[in-house]
Design a protein around this motif. Structure first.
Motif, PDB file in Angstrom:
ATOM      1  N   ASP A 174       0.687  -1.295  -0.022  1.00 35.89           N
ATOM      2  CA  ASP A 174       0.249  -0.292  -0.087  1.00 35.89           C
ATOM      3  C   ASP A 174       0.718   1.166  -0.283  1.00 35.89           C
ATOM      4  N   THR A 175       2.208   1.475  -0.078  1.00 35.14           N
ATOM      5  CA  THR A 175       3.068   1.995  -0.392  1.00 35.14           C
ATOM      6  C   THR A 175       2.861   2.473  -1.530  1.00 35.14           C
ATOM      7  N   PRO A 176       3.692   4.005  -1.555  1.00 34.04           N
ATOM      8  CA  PRO A 176       4.425   4.113  -3.171  1.00 34.04           C
ATOM      9  C   PRO A 176       5.178   3.221  -4.211  1.00 34.04           C
ATOM     10  N   ILE A 177       5.911   2.495  -3.114  1.00 32.72           N
ATOM     11  CA  ILE A 177       6.653   2.002  -4.044  1.00 32.72           C
ATOM     12  C   ILE A 177       6.304  -0.064  -4.044  1.00 32.72           C
ATOM     13  N   GLY A 178       4.888  -0.065  -3.583  1.00 41.01           N
ATOM     14  CA  GLY A 178       4.424  -1.609  -3.623  1.00 41.01           C
ATOM     15  C   GLY A 178       4.237  -2.356  -4.564  1.00 41.01           C
ATOM     16  N   LYS A 179       4.308  -1.462  -5.377  1.00 42.21           N
ATOM     17  CA  LYS A 179       3.734  -1.870  -7.070  1.00 42.21           C
ATOM     18  C   LYS A 179       5.272  -2.645  -7.662  1.00 42.21           C
ATOM     19  N   TYR A 180       6.939  -2.160  -7.330  1.00 46.17           N
ATOM     20  CA  TYR A 180       7.727  -2.391  -7.151  1.00 46.17           C
ATOM     21  C   TYR A 180       8.375  -3.911  -6.163  1.00 46.17           C
ATOM     22  N   PHE A 181       7.463  -4.144  -5.480  1.00 48.74           N
ATOM     23  CA  PHE A 181       7.433  -5.271  -4.541  1.00 48.74           C
ATOM     24  C   PHE A 181       6.659  -6.048  -5.079  1.00 48.74           C
ATOM     25  N   PHE A 182       6.119  -6.127  -5.650  1.00 51.87           N
ATOM     26  CA  PHE A 182       4.681  -7.113  -5.530  1.00 51.87           C
ATOM     27  C   PHE A 182       5.761  -7.086  -7.349  1.00 51.87           C
ATOM     28  N   GLN A 183       6.202  -6.157  -7.932  1.00 49.06           N
ATOM     29  CA  GLN A 183       6.503  -6.568  -9.256  1.00 49.06           C
ATOM     30  C   GLN A 183       8.304  -7.943  -9.467  1.00 49.06           C
ATOM     31  N   VAL A 184       9.236  -7.594  -8.228  1.00 50.06           N
ATOM     32  CA  VAL A 184       9.799  -8.396  -8.046  1.00 50.06           C
ATOM     33  C   VAL A 184      10.000  -9.678  -7.824  1.00 50.06           C
ATOM     34  N   ILE A 185       8.494 -10.455  -7.644  1.00 46.25           N
ATOM     35  CA  ILE A 185       7.650 -11.168  -6.372  1.00 46.25           C
ATOM     36  C   ILE A 185       6.663 -11.533  -7.693  1.00 46.25           C
ATOM     37  N   LYS A 186       6.102 -10.906  -8.322  1.00 43.48           N
ATOM     38  CA  LYS A 186       5.643 -11.570  -9.536  1.00 43.48           C
ATOM     39  C   LYS A 186       6.572 -12.183 -10.869  1.00 43.48           C
ATOM     40  N   ASP A 187       7.938 -11.148 -10.877  1.00 50.73           N
ATOM     41  CA  ASP A 187       8.916 -11.807 -11.882  1.00 50.73           C
ATOM     42  C   ASP A 187       9.882 -12.959 -11.453  1.00 50.73           C
ATOM     43  N   SER A 188      10.239 -13.101 -10.160  1.00 43.86           N
ATOM     44  CA  SER A 188      11.255 -14.081  -9.359  1.00 43.86           C
ATOM     45  C   SER A 188      10.308 -15.407  -9.018  1.00 43.86           C
ATOM     46  N   LEU A 189       9.062 -15.137  -8.843  1.00 42.73           N
ATOM     47  CA  LEU A 189       7.948 -16.684  -8.251  1.00 42.73           C
ATOM     48  C   LEU A 189       8.457 -17.355  -9.100  1.00 42.73           C
TER      49      LEU A 189
END
Length: 392
Positions: A174-189
């Motif tokens: 829910d933070t402004p950089i949350g989308k980057y964490f989401f993308q890391v997990i999506k791309d790596s998992l």
């Protein structure tokens, strides 16, 4: 470029024809802040000081004024803290006067520091589960601070894979950089992967580089959409930063698992930004190098980067200091341009370097090693800068 292309570029959001309609006043404020940078003469006086009280007195004669007057004891860390407070105060005033899309552009600048702060918290809690919230708040960069409630929530999570999994899914998302964490997990998992196990195995340095990569690419796309002079200046600055990041990742990987032949493509290459002058040909070559000599051969095709790497190899200057100098040069050049948002980004980057300069000088004075001041000192808006001499 055709006349139609020129017309579209000048009338775009980041173009010169319409810039003053919404952003002229804020840019005027920014140009006023330009006068607050320390001059060569002021730096000279500070470097002659024998103690930090003398530094305090000399800074009173500059734009910093009496910013240290309420400090009973001065240290390099106090100087850094108060300098950052002044920078944040100026930045937040600019942000309060900005309309969209400049307001969003300024927000993008803060995301960089939010990533720093999240990684600071993660590293601190992983190494010391009993770390206090107040100590982390003191260390966090003020430009990237979260709300107090968010910070407390981050620190409150258990230092376990499950705890970090919940942290990402319920707080950071829910933070402004949350989308980057989401993308890391999506791309790596993998589709059937386990988030907890993934986070347990993910080194924090790798996570930080992946977040930074996504941030730079996202900021780059945003600036491209703005168009005009803003797109030209900011895309060039972000390309240079992405290149420096790729070179540093490669250099720092030597002697680690990322330099294993099997990991160079599968792991290390994933960390390189997909923007920059090195992309794509240089990135493909960097992904294959396994030692400094091979890295030097790749950089021979990029003279500006090869000269930086040569200084590193010869022990003349650290690669970080060389990139700081190049960063200052580029930001000075684009700051002196007009009618584009890049000047706001350059202002923050140059102020960060000024703060590094001041803290380094203070450290040298405290350690009684003033002869080392020039080792990590980078001139800002100086007529004696090396690149200015070469232009004359």
């Amino acid at each position: 470029m055709s006349s139609l292309d020129l017309l579209l570029a000048s009338t775009s959001t980041g173009g010169l024809a319409t810039f003053n309609i919404h952003s002229g006043f804020v840019e005027a404020l920014l140009r006023g802040y330009r006068l607050g940078f320390l001059s060569d003469q002021e730096y000279h006086h500070i470097q002659q000081c024998d103690n930090l009280e003398d530094v305090k007195l000399n800074l009173q004669e500059t734009d910093y004024g009496n910013f240290l007057q309420n400090e009973p004891k001065i240290s390099p860390s106090i100087v850094r803290e108060k300098c950052l407070d002044k920078l944040v105060s100026e930045f937040e005033y600019l942000r309060s006067q900005a309309q969209q899309p400049l307001a969003q552009f300024l927000d993008f600048i803060t995301y960089d520091y939010m990533i720093d702060n999240v990684m600071l918290i993660l590293k601190a809690t992983m190494s010391n589960p009993n770390v206090t919230v107040s100590s982390l708040i003191e260390q966090a960069h003020p430009l990237g601070r979260f709300k107090a409630s968010t910070l407390k929530s981050i620190v409150a999570f258990e230092n376990t894979p499950q705890g970090y999994s919940e942290l990402y899914q319920s707080v950071l998302i829910d933070t402004p950089i949350g989308k980057y964490f989401f993308q890391v997990i999506k791309d790596s998992l993998s589709p059937d992967g386990n988030v907890q196990e993934f986070l347990k195995e993910m080194p924090t340095t790798k996570l930080e580089n992946m977040l930074r990569k996504l941030y730079l690419e996202d900021f780059f796309r945003f600036c491209e959409k703005l168009g005009g002079e803003t797109a030209f200046s900011m895309c060039e600055l972000l390309r240079a930063r992405a290149d420096a990041m790729a070179i540093n990742i490669t250099l720092n990987s030597f002697g680690t698992y990322l330099n294993d032949p099997s990991a160079r493509i599968s792991d290390r290459k994933q960390l390189y930004p997909s923007i920059g002058h090195l992309y794509p040909e240089g990135i493909e070559s960097l992904a294959l190098v396994g030692e400094e000599a091979e890295l030097a051969n790749v950089l021979r095709s990029y003279p500006s980067y090869y000269s930086i790497f040569e200084k590193h190899q010869q022990g003349e200057k650290s690669i970080d200091d060389s990139f700081y100098e190049r960063d200052v040069m580029l930001n000075e050049l684009f700051f002196e341009g007009q009618f584009h948002y890049g000047a706001f980004y350059s202002f923050v980057r140059l102020k960060e370097q000024e703060i590094r300069n001041l803290v380094w000088i203070c450290e040298c004075i405290v350690q009684r090693q003033k002869d080392r001041v020039q080792d990590h000192f980078v001139k800002i808006f100086s007529r004696d800068a090396e690149y200015r001499k070469s232009l004359n």
